[in-house]
Design a protein around this motif. Sequence first.
Motif, PDB file in Angstrom:
ATOM      1  N   UNK A 142       0.936  -1.203   0.012  1.00 40.39           N
ATOM      2  CA  UNK A 142      -0.101  -0.120   0.057  1.00 40.39           C
ATOM      3  C   UNK A 142       0.677   1.404  -0.076  1.00 40.39           C
ATOM      4  N   UNK A 143       1.879   1.404   1.038  1.00 41.82           N
ATOM      5  CA  UNK A 143       2.445   2.661   1.205  1.00 41.82           C
ATOM      6  C   UNK A 143       3.365   3.031  -0.185  1.00 41.82           C
ATOM      7  N   UNK A 144       3.977   1.690  -0.912  1.00 40.03           N
ATOM      8  CA  UNK A 144       4.890   1.940  -1.945  1.00 40.03           C
ATOM      9  C   UNK A 144       3.937   2.282  -3.051  1.00 40.03           C
ATOM     10  N   UNK A 145       2.940   1.824  -3.339  1.00 36.99           N
ATOM     11  CA  UNK A 145       1.998   2.024  -4.580  1.00 36.99           C
ATOM     12  C   UNK A 145       1.319   3.476  -4.061  1.00 36.99           C
ATOM     13  N   UNK A 146       1.097   3.873  -3.100  1.00 37.34           N
ATOM     14  CA  UNK A 146       0.760   5.464  -2.890  1.00 37.34           C
ATOM     15  C   UNK A 146       1.919   6.377  -3.169  1.00 37.34           C
ATOM     16  N   UNK A 147       3.262   5.977  -2.807  1.00 38.16           N
ATOM     17  CA  UNK A 147       4.374   6.749  -3.296  1.00 38.16           C
ATOM     18  C   UNK A 147       4.400   6.833  -4.890  1.00 38.16           C
ATOM     19  N   UNK A 148       4.238   5.698  -5.354  1.00 40.42           N
ATOM     20  CA  UNK A 148       4.502   5.801  -6.720  1.00 40.42           C
ATOM     21  C   UNK A 148       3.354   6.609  -7.381  1.00 40.42           C
ATOM     22  N   UNK A 149       2.094   6.837  -6.962  1.00 41.33           N
ATOM     23  CA  UNK A 149       0.903   7.734  -7.436  1.00 41.33           C
ATOM     24  C   UNK A 149       1.320   8.813  -7.237  1.00 41.33           C
ATOM     25  N   UNK A 150       1.865   9.285  -6.080  1.00 38.31           N
ATOM     26  CA  UNK A 150       2.182  10.846  -5.450  1.00 38.31           C
ATOM     27  C   UNK A 150       3.488  11.088  -6.076  1.00 38.31           C
TER      28      UNK A 150
ATOM     29  N   UNK B  29      -6.541   9.856   3.945  1.00 30.79           N
ATOM     30  CA  UNK B  29      -5.627  10.935   4.671  1.00 30.79           C
ATOM     31  C   UNK B  29      -5.696  12.172   3.659  1.00 30.79           C
ATOM     32  N   UNK B  30      -5.572  13.456   4.139  1.00 32.36           N
ATOM     33  CA  UNK B  30      -5.343  14.536   3.443  1.00 32.36           C
ATOM     34  C   UNK B  30      -3.937  15.394   3.974  1.00 32.36           C
ATOM     35  N   UNK B  31      -3.034  15.499   3.336  1.00 34.97           N
ATOM     36  CA  UNK B  31      -1.775  16.163   3.624  1.00 34.97           C
ATOM     37  C   UNK B  31      -1.516  17.508   2.681  1.00 34.97           C
ATOM     38  N   UNK B  32      -0.952  18.489   3.324  1.00 37.80           N
ATOM     39  CA  UNK B  32      -0.480  19.631   2.586  1.00 37.80           C
ATOM     40  C   UNK B  32       0.699  18.956   1.805  1.00 37.80           C
ATOM     41  N   UNK B  33       0.890  19.465   0.624  1.00 35.08           N
ATOM     42  CA  UNK B  33       1.959  18.955  -0.224  1.00 35.08           C
ATOM     43  C   UNK B  33       3.270  18.973   0.398  1.00 35.08           C
ATOM     44  N   UNK B  34       3.628  20.161   1.119  1.00 38.15           N
ATOM     45  CA  UNK B  34       4.847  20.593   1.735  1.00 38.15           C
ATOM     46  C   UNK B  34       5.134  19.485   2.772  1.00 38.15           C
ATOM     47  N   UNK B  35       4.161  18.830   3.401  1.00 36.63           N
ATOM     48  CA  UNK B  35       4.333  18.001   4.620  1.00 36.63           C
ATOM     49  C   UNK B  35       4.774  16.605   3.860  1.00 36.63           C
ATOM     50  N   UNK B  36       3.961  16.239   2.954  1.00 39.70           N
ATOM     51  CA  UNK B  36       4.358  14.944   2.136  1.00 39.70           C
ATOM     52  C   UNK B  36       5.723  14.929   1.804  1.00 39.70           C
ATOM     53  N   UNK B  37       6.101  16.122   1.066  1.00 32.98           N
ATOM     54  CA  UNK B  37       7.257  16.091   0.448  1.00 32.98           C
ATOM     55  C   UNK B  37       8.576  15.980   1.491  1.00 32.98           C
ATOM     56  N   UNK B  38       8.178  16.620   2.622  1.00 32.10           N
ATOM     57  CA  UNK B  38       9.107  16.802   3.643  1.00 32.10           C
ATOM     58  C   UNK B  38       9.369  15.566   4.357  1.00 32.10           C
ATOM     59  N   UNK B  39       8.272  14.742   4.641  1.00 36.90           N
ATOM     60  CA  UNK B  39       8.368  13.383   5.238  1.00 36.90           C
ATOM     61  C   UNK B  39       8.743  12.356   4.057  1.00 36.90           C
ATOM     62  N   UNK B  40       8.759  12.713   3.005  1.00 33.73           N
ATOM     63  CA  UNK B  40       8.990  11.537   2.121  1.00 33.73           C
ATOM     64  C   UNK B  40       7.999  10.498   1.868  1.00 33.73           C
ATOM     65  N   UNK B  41       6.801  11.052   2.282  1.00 38.05           N
ATOM     66  CA  UNK B  41       6.029  10.000   1.857  1.00 38.05           C
ATOM     67  C   UNK B  41       5.808   8.671   2.809  1.00 38.05           C
ATOM     68  N   UNK B  42       5.245   7.543   2.617  1.00 36.37           N
ATOM     69  CA  UNK B  42       5.203   6.513   3.384  1.00 36.37           C
ATOM     70  C   UNK B  42       6.425   5.700   3.493  1.00 36.37           C
TER      71      UNK B  42
ATOM     72  N   UNK C 196       0.647  -0.884   8.692  1.00 31.23           N
ATOM     73  CA  UNK C 196       1.420  -0.020   9.615  1.00 31.23           C
ATOM     74  C   UNK C 196       2.065   1.027   9.204  1.00 31.23           C
ATOM     75  N   UNK C 197       2.014   1.368   7.809  1.00 30.94           N
ATOM     76  CA  UNK C 197       2.549   2.529   7.330  1.00 30.94           C
ATOM     77  C   UNK C 197       1.886   3.730   7.827  1.00 30.94           C
ATOM     78  N   UNK C 198       0.793   3.934   8.069  1.00 35.93           N
ATOM     79  CA  UNK C 198      -0.062   4.882   8.351  1.00 35.93           C
ATOM     80  C   UNK C 198       0.287   5.384  10.075  1.00 35.93           C
ATOM     81  N   UNK C 199       0.506   4.163  10.868  1.00 39.25           N
ATOM     82  CA  UNK C 199       1.173   4.439  12.247  1.00 39.25           C
ATOM     83  C   UNK C 199       2.451   5.333  12.145  1.00 39.25           C
ATOM     84  N   UNK C 200       3.084   4.804  11.279  1.00 37.47           N
ATOM     85  CA  UNK C 200       4.697   5.188  11.052  1.00 37.47           C
ATOM     86  C   UNK C 200       4.553   6.675  10.699  1.00 37.47           C
TER      87      UNK C 200
END
Length: 281
Positions: free
Chosen positions: A82-90, A190-203, A211-215
């Motif tokens: 799930x996490x890697x798939x979401x990262x690819x789409x983002x 989940x909804x994230x500001x793009x700045x937060x997603x980019x700074x965190x590097x996604x899942x 458990x990628x969401x807990x992390x």
Amino acid sequence: MTDAAPTPPRASAGPPPETIRVVTVAYNPGEELERFLETLRTATSRIPTVVIADNGTEHERVKYAAEQYGARVVGDGTNRGYGAGANLAARDLTEDWLVVANPDIQWCPGSLDTLIEAGRAEPRAGCLGPRLLNPDGSVYPSGRALPSLVGGAGHAILGRVWPGNPFSAAYHGTNEDATHAVGWLSGACLLLPAAAWKRLGGFDEDYFMFFEDVDLGARVGRAGWLNLQVPDAVVVHAQGASWKSRPERMIRAHHAPRVATSTPAIRPSGRRPCAGRCPRG
């Protein structure tokens, strides 16, 4: 980490409205993917960019749904998790906001706009999630406390035999009716500001599923931002409609050594899922 909070986009006269990318991960979906895309149309007054990560083998169904609703498909059917798939789409995100959502959720009217407005109102928000309803209308406890070693063990041992034990109660949270901060939010929506997603590097792609969401929630908090649950935004979640028909790898991932807690019990609340209108609060 002491990063400054991501500044949500602000509406003003002249500039175009905020842009949104909605990403979802499809693993051999059924009709739920089309319901996801159909109900998304009434979830926001904005026009989102929709990207589907194809993690399964039923490519024609995914392609058909994408063509019907103007979405883009990425991935070659490799099950990345799930996490890697979401990262690819983002990947290469240029929009102001990112939504990561399971394809088996049904959006209630205005739910995405409600999440965005909550994010715009709270500059410290690094991640926001709606109230999740089960198909029977009960509330799924989707905004939770981060599990400690003792609390996680207590919930894992007692959660099924004594659902009301204090460890599980603390982990599930209070399910408040006002927007409130939590330790982490369910990755179902989940909804994230793009700045937060980019700074965190996604899942973190080391987590295959569950458990990628807990992390992510833990990293949002460590960065000095807030995980906010917004109960006025309501979606219905069918709880894994796609992968349950082929659960073997998912089950192995769920019981991997990194897992500290069991799947939480669902507490009924008497709420009804949306049928034209959705309950609020």
